[in-house]
Design a protein around this motif. Structure first.
Motif, PDB file in Angstrom:
ATOM      1  N   ALA A   1     -43.584  -2.922   1.945  1.00 48.16           N
ATOM      2  CA  ALA A   1     -42.540  -1.971   1.533  1.00 48.16           C
ATOM      3  C   ALA A   1     -42.526  -0.755   2.454  1.00 48.16           C
ATOM      4  O   ALA A   1     -41.458  -0.278   2.851  1.00 48.16           O
ATOM      5  CB  ALA A   1     -42.764  -1.556   0.081  1.00 48.16           C
ATOM      6  N   LYS A   2     -43.702  -0.264   2.820  1.00 47.73           N
ATOM      7  CA  LYS A   2     -43.779   0.876   3.743  1.00 47.73           C
ATOM      8  C   LYS A   2     -43.301   0.475   5.135  1.00 47.73           C
ATOM      9  O   LYS A   2     -42.612   1.238   5.805  1.00 47.73           O
ATOM     10  CB  LYS A   2     -45.206   1.428   3.785  1.00 47.73           C
ATOM     11  N   ARG A   3     -43.651  -0.743   5.577  1.00 42.45           N
ATOM     12  CA  ARG A   3     -43.200  -1.228   6.879  1.00 42.45           C
ATOM     13  C   ARG A   3     -41.676  -1.299   6.928  1.00 42.45           C
ATOM     14  O   ARG A   3     -41.055  -1.004   7.941  1.00 42.45           O
ATOM     15  CB  ARG A   3     -43.803  -2.609   7.173  1.00 42.45           C
ATOM     16  N   ARG A   4     -41.063  -1.655   5.810  1.00 44.73           N
ATOM     17  CA  ARG A   4     -39.606  -1.713   5.720  1.00 44.73           C
ATOM     18  C   ARG A   4     -38.974  -0.331   5.557  1.00 44.73           C
ATOM     19  O   ARG A   4     -37.762  -0.218   5.481  1.00 44.73           O
ATOM     20  CB  ARG A   4     -39.189  -2.578   4.530  1.00 44.73           C
ATOM     21  N   ALA A   5     -39.796   0.691   5.466  1.00 49.61           N
ATOM     22  CA  ALA A   5     -39.348   2.080   5.309  1.00 49.61           C
ATOM     23  C   ALA A   5     -38.663   2.328   3.968  1.00 49.61           C
ATOM     24  O   ALA A   5     -37.801   3.195   3.844  1.00 49.61           O
ATOM     25  CB  ALA A   5     -38.454   2.513   6.473  1.00 49.61           C
ATOM     26  N   TYR A   6     -39.072   1.591   2.940  1.00 46.44           N
ATOM     27  CA  TYR A   6     -38.587   1.901   1.605  1.00 46.44           C
ATOM     28  C   TYR A   6     -39.141   3.263   1.211  1.00 46.44           C
ATOM     29  O   TYR A   6     -40.277   3.602   1.544  1.00 46.44           O
ATOM     30  CB  TYR A   6     -39.072   0.877   0.579  1.00 46.44           C
ATOM     31  N   THR A   7     -38.348   4.024   0.475  1.00 49.70           N
ATOM     32  CA  THR A   7     -38.831   5.303  -0.038  1.00 49.70           C
ATOM     33  C   THR A   7     -39.299   5.178  -1.490  1.00 49.70           C
ATOM     34  O   THR A   7     -39.944   6.070  -2.010  1.00 49.70           O
ATOM     35  CB  THR A   7     -37.733   6.384   0.041  1.00 49.70           C
ATOM     36  N   ARG A   8     -38.970   4.028  -2.100  1.00 50.21           N
ATOM     37  CA  ARG A   8     -39.306   3.835  -3.507  1.00 50.21           C
ATOM     38  C   ARG A   8     -39.551   2.348  -3.763  1.00 50.21           C
ATOM     39  O   ARG A   8     -38.838   1.494  -3.254  1.00 50.21           O
ATOM     40  CB  ARG A   8     -38.150   4.343  -4.361  1.00 50.21           C
ATOM     41  N   LEU A   9     -40.555   2.090  -4.590  1.00 48.54           N
ATOM     42  CA  LEU A   9     -40.862   0.738  -5.017  1.00 48.54           C
ATOM     43  C   LEU A   9     -40.944   0.763  -6.538  1.00 48.54           C
ATOM     44  O   LEU A   9     -41.611   1.632  -7.109  1.00 48.54           O
ATOM     45  CB  LEU A   9     -42.195   0.291  -4.405  1.00 48.54           C
ATOM     46  N   SER A  10     -40.251  -0.150  -7.200  1.00 47.35           N
ATOM     47  CA  SER A  10     -40.194  -0.152  -8.657  1.00 47.35           C
ATOM     48  C   SER A  10     -40.546  -1.530  -9.202  1.00 47.35           C
ATOM     49  O   SER A  10     -40.606  -2.512  -8.463  1.00 47.35           O
ATOM     50  CB  SER A  10     -38.798   0.249  -9.131  1.00 47.35           C
ATOM     51  N   LEU A  11     -40.763  -1.577 -10.521  1.00 53.45           N
ATOM     52  CA  LEU A  11     -41.046  -2.850 -11.174  1.00 53.45           C
ATOM     53  C   LEU A  11     -40.753  -2.727 -12.654  1.00 53.45           C
ATOM     54  O   LEU A  11     -40.654  -1.633 -13.201  1.00 53.45           O
ATOM     55  CB  LEU A  11     -42.511  -3.262 -10.953  1.00 53.45           C
ATOM     56  N   GLU A  12     -40.599  -3.895 -13.270  1.00 50.71           N
ATOM     57  CA  GLU A  12     -40.469  -3.995 -14.720  1.00 50.71           C
ATOM     58  C   GLU A  12     -41.603  -4.886 -15.192  1.00 50.71           C
ATOM     59  O   GLU A  12     -41.892  -5.915 -14.587  1.00 50.71           O
ATOM     60  CB  GLU A  12     -39.112  -4.623 -15.076  1.00 50.71           C
ATOM     61  N   THR A  13     -42.271  -4.454 -16.253  1.00 46.58           N
ATOM     62  CA  THR A  13     -43.311  -5.271 -16.866  1.00 46.58           C
ATOM     63  C   THR A  13     -43.163  -5.148 -18.376  1.00 46.58           C
ATOM     64  O   THR A  13     -42.279  -4.451 -18.863  1.00 46.58           O
ATOM     65  CB  THR A  13     -44.723  -4.864 -16.361  1.00 46.58           C
TER      66      THR A  13
ATOM     67  N   LEU B   1     -42.900   3.957  -7.794  1.00 42.64           N
ATOM     68  CA  LEU B   1     -43.838   4.604  -6.877  1.00 42.64           C
ATOM     69  C   LEU B   1     -43.034   5.208  -5.746  1.00 42.64           C
ATOM     70  O   LEU B   1     -42.245   4.513  -5.088  1.00 42.64           O
ATOM     71  CB  LEU B   1     -44.828   3.562  -6.335  1.00 42.64           C
ATOM     72  N   ASP B   2     -43.206   6.498  -5.514  1.00 41.83           N
ATOM     73  CA  ASP B   2     -42.562   7.203  -4.401  1.00 41.83           C
ATOM     74  C   ASP B   2     -43.352   6.889  -3.133  1.00 41.83           C
ATOM     75  O   ASP B   2     -44.538   7.175  -3.057  1.00 41.83           O
ATOM     76  CB  ASP B   2     -42.558   8.703  -4.690  1.00 41.83           C
ATOM     77  N   LEU B   3     -42.692   6.283  -2.156  1.00 43.42           N
ATOM     78  CA  LEU B   3     -43.354   5.875  -0.913  1.00 43.42           C
ATOM     79  C   LEU B   3     -43.127   6.854   0.222  1.00 43.42           C
ATOM     80  O   LEU B   3     -43.619   6.628   1.338  1.00 43.42           O
ATOM     81  CB  LEU B   3     -42.867   4.489  -0.480  1.00 43.42           C
ATOM     82  N   ARG B   4     -42.387   7.935  -0.033  1.00 44.02           N
ATOM     83  CA  ARG B   4     -42.158   8.915   1.038  1.00 44.02           C
ATOM     84  C   ARG B   4     -43.464   9.585   1.405  1.00 44.02           C
ATOM     85  O   ARG B   4     -44.294   9.867   0.531  1.00 44.02           O
ATOM     86  CB  ARG B   4     -41.138   9.965   0.600  1.00 44.02           C
ATOM     87  N   PRO B   5     -43.661   9.862   2.680  1.00 46.57           N
ATOM     88  CA  PRO B   5     -44.879  10.571   3.087  1.00 46.57           C
ATOM     89  C   PRO B   5     -44.986  11.900   2.347  1.00 46.57           C
ATOM     90  O   PRO B   5     -43.999  12.622   2.216  1.00 46.57           O
ATOM     91  CB  PRO B   5     -44.703  10.791   4.592  1.00 46.57           C
ATOM     92  N   GLN B   6     -46.152  12.171   1.830  1.00 45.29           N
ATOM     93  CA  GLN B   6     -46.369  13.414   1.089  1.00 45.29           C
ATOM     94  C   GLN B   6     -46.719  14.537   2.061  1.00 45.29           C
ATOM     95  O   GLN B   6     -47.590  14.373   2.901  1.00 45.29           O
ATOM     96  CB  GLN B   6     -47.501  13.238   0.069  1.00 45.29           C
ATOM     97  N   THR B   7     -46.019  15.658   1.929  1.00 49.03           N
ATOM     98  CA  THR B   7     -46.312  16.807   2.769  1.00 49.03           C
ATOM     99  C   THR B   7     -47.139  17.792   1.956  1.00 49.03           C
ATOM    100  O   THR B   7     -47.023  17.877   0.740  1.00 49.03           O
ATOM    101  CB  THR B   7     -45.010  17.485   3.255  1.00 49.03           C
ATOM    102  N   GLU B   8     -47.955  18.527   2.662  1.00 50.15           N
ATOM    103  CA  GLU B   8     -48.846  19.460   1.950  1.00 50.15           C
ATOM    104  C   GLU B   8     -48.305  20.841   1.921  1.00 50.15           C
ATOM    105  O   GLU B   8     -47.474  21.270   2.561  1.00 50.15           O
ATOM    106  CB  GLU B   8     -50.210  19.450   2.634  1.00 50.15           C
TER     107      GLU B   8
END
Length: 158
Positions: A101-113, A151-158
Motif C-alpha cells: 500500500a505504501k509502495r502504491r503511495a496510498y494515503t489511507r488503508l481501510s478494512l471491514e471486519t 490507517l493513515d499512511l501519510r508520512p508523519q511530520t514532527e
C-alpha cells in the motif's frame, strides 16, 4: 523454515478451499446481508491483488488488497486456516499488504471486519499496527455486525 508470500490465484485448489472455509465461517457469524467476504470470482477482478502465505508449500493464509481509489486501499480476504493459526501468517501478510500500500503511495488503508467475539484477535492484530475504528467507507453502510477500521499512511511530520 520461513514464510513465503507470493501473488497467487484464488482459484488454486488449496487457496479455494481456504476461501470457502472463510465464506462458510462468515455466514455462521453474521446474517447474509452483513457478510462482505468476496468469493473467488470477485477476488479475480483487476482492482484486487491477492497473496498467499506458505511455509514449505503448506498454505498458512491469504490476504488481498483492493484499490478503492488512487489514494485509498482496502484489505480483503485476510484468513488463516482454523487448524494452522498462531504461526505468524496473518501478521506476515498484513505487513506485506502495508508495504505494498505504501509502495502504491496510498494515503489511507481501510478494512471491514466483524463485531462478534470470533473477530477479537483480528481486530487486535489490526490495532497493533495502528488501525483505528472509523465510520463506513466506500459502499459500506453502518451495520451492527461490522467494524470499520482505517490507517493513515501519510508520512508523519514532527
Amino acid at each position: 523454515m520461513s514464510l513465503q508470500i507470493e501473488m497467487d490465484d484464488p482459484a488454486r485448489p488449496d487457496v479455494l478451499a481456504l476461501l470457502e472455509e472463510h465464506l462458510r465461517n462468515m455466514h455462521e457469524l453474521s446474517p447474509p446481508e452483513s457478510v462482505h467476504a468476496l468469493d473467488v470470482s470477485r477476488l479475480k477482478t483487476p482492482d484486487i491483488t491477492f497473496w498467499s502465505v506458505r511455509e514449505g508449500g503448506l498454505l498458512l493464509g491469504c490476504g488481498a488488497l483492493r484499490q478503492l481509489s488512487p489514494e485509498h486501499g482496502e484489505i480483503k480476504s485476510m484468513r488463516t486456516p482454523a487448524a494452522l493459526r498462531r504461526r505468524g501468517a496473518g501478521r506476515a501478510v498484513l505487513e506485506h499488504i502495508l508495504v505494498e500500500a505504501k509502495r502504491r503511495a496510498y494515503t489511507r488503508l481501510s478494512l471491514e471486519t466483524g463485531t462478534p467475539a470470533a473477530f477479537d484477535a483480528a481486530r487486535r492484530l489490526y490495532e497493533s499496527v495502528g488501525f483505528r475504528e472509523c465510520g463506513p467507507f466506500g459502499d459500506y453502510r453502518l451495520d451492527p455486525y461490522s467494524v470499520f477500521m482505517t490507517l493513515d499512511l501519510r508520512p508523519q511530520t514532527e
